[in-house]
Scaffold this motif. Sequence first.
Motif, PDB file in Angstrom:
ATOM      1  N   ALA A  80       0.836  -1.193   0.000  1.00  7.65           N
ATOM      2  CA  ALA A  80       0.000   0.000   0.000  1.00  7.65           C
ATOM      3  C   ALA A  80       0.868   1.238   0.000  1.00  7.65           C
ATOM      4  O   ALA A  80       2.000   1.224   0.454  1.00  7.65           O
ATOM      5  N   LYS A  81       0.308   2.293  -0.525  1.00 11.93           N
ATOM      6  CA  LYS A  81       0.949   3.599  -0.458  1.00 11.93           C
ATOM      7  C   LYS A  81      -0.153   4.621  -0.246  1.00 11.93           C
ATOM      8  O   LYS A  81      -1.325   4.383  -0.559  1.00 11.93           O
ATOM      9  N   ARG A  82       0.210   5.731   0.312  1.00 13.42           N
ATOM     10  CA  ARG A  82      -0.764   6.785   0.539  1.00 13.42           C
ATOM     11  C   ARG A  82      -1.094   7.436  -0.803  1.00 13.42           C
ATOM     12  O   ARG A  82      -0.214   7.838  -1.550  1.00 13.42           O
ATOM     13  N   LEU A  83      -2.378   7.483  -1.113  1.00 14.41           N
ATOM     14  CA  LEU A  83      -2.821   8.064  -2.373  1.00 14.41           C
ATOM     15  C   LEU A  83      -3.007   9.567  -2.232  1.00 14.41           C
ATOM     16  O   LEU A  83      -3.405  10.058  -1.176  1.00 14.41           O
ATOM     17  N   THR A  84      -2.751  10.248  -3.323  1.00 15.56           N
ATOM     18  CA  THR A  84      -3.039  11.679  -3.344  1.00 15.56           C
ATOM     19  C   THR A  84      -4.533  11.856  -3.563  1.00 15.56           C
ATOM     20  O   THR A  84      -5.246  10.903  -3.917  1.00 15.56           O
ATOM     21  N   GLU A  87      -5.472  10.827  -7.084  1.00 12.58           N
ATOM     22  CA  GLU A  87      -5.517   9.371  -7.279  1.00 12.58           C
ATOM     23  C   GLU A  87      -6.785   8.777  -6.666  1.00 12.58           C
ATOM     24  O   GLU A  87      -7.417   7.900  -7.257  1.00 12.58           O
ATOM     25  N   LYS A  88      -7.165   9.262  -5.481  1.00 15.35           N
ATOM     26  CA  LYS A  88      -8.404   8.791  -4.853  1.00 15.35           C
ATOM     27  C   LYS A  88      -9.607   9.109  -5.732  1.00 15.35           C
ATOM     28  O   LYS A  88     -10.494   8.279  -5.922  1.00 15.35           O
TER      29      LYS A  88
END
Length: 114
Positions: A80-84, A87-88
């Motif tokens: 997982a990575k934190r979405l901007t 991107e969300k």
Amino acid sequence: MKNTYNNTFKTGLILSTALLTGALAITAAFTQGKAEASQNVASIASVTISAKRMTAEQKLAYDTADNLAQNVTHTVLISAKRLTAQEKLAIDMEDQIERQQLAEKAASRKHVQG
């Protein structure tokens, strides 16, 4: 008087030596306990998890696959990575379009059947 002084000095020296030895033993035990605790923390295995987003068809095919009926062990990797925010929003739009397409297909089937 010298004899009393010598006895007091020897007693003080013995007690001081015993106190110092006890303090060193406690310090050594505490330090060893901390070292063992840090080794336990370092020995915790790391977990790597990764997955790709599946389409509705892929999800359906996976859910109905024969290997799920059997007792097969699956290895699951998740990443997982934190979405901007962009991107969300893009993912939400893809989901909305997919749901709309599925609803249209269901409506067209009803229209053809009815």
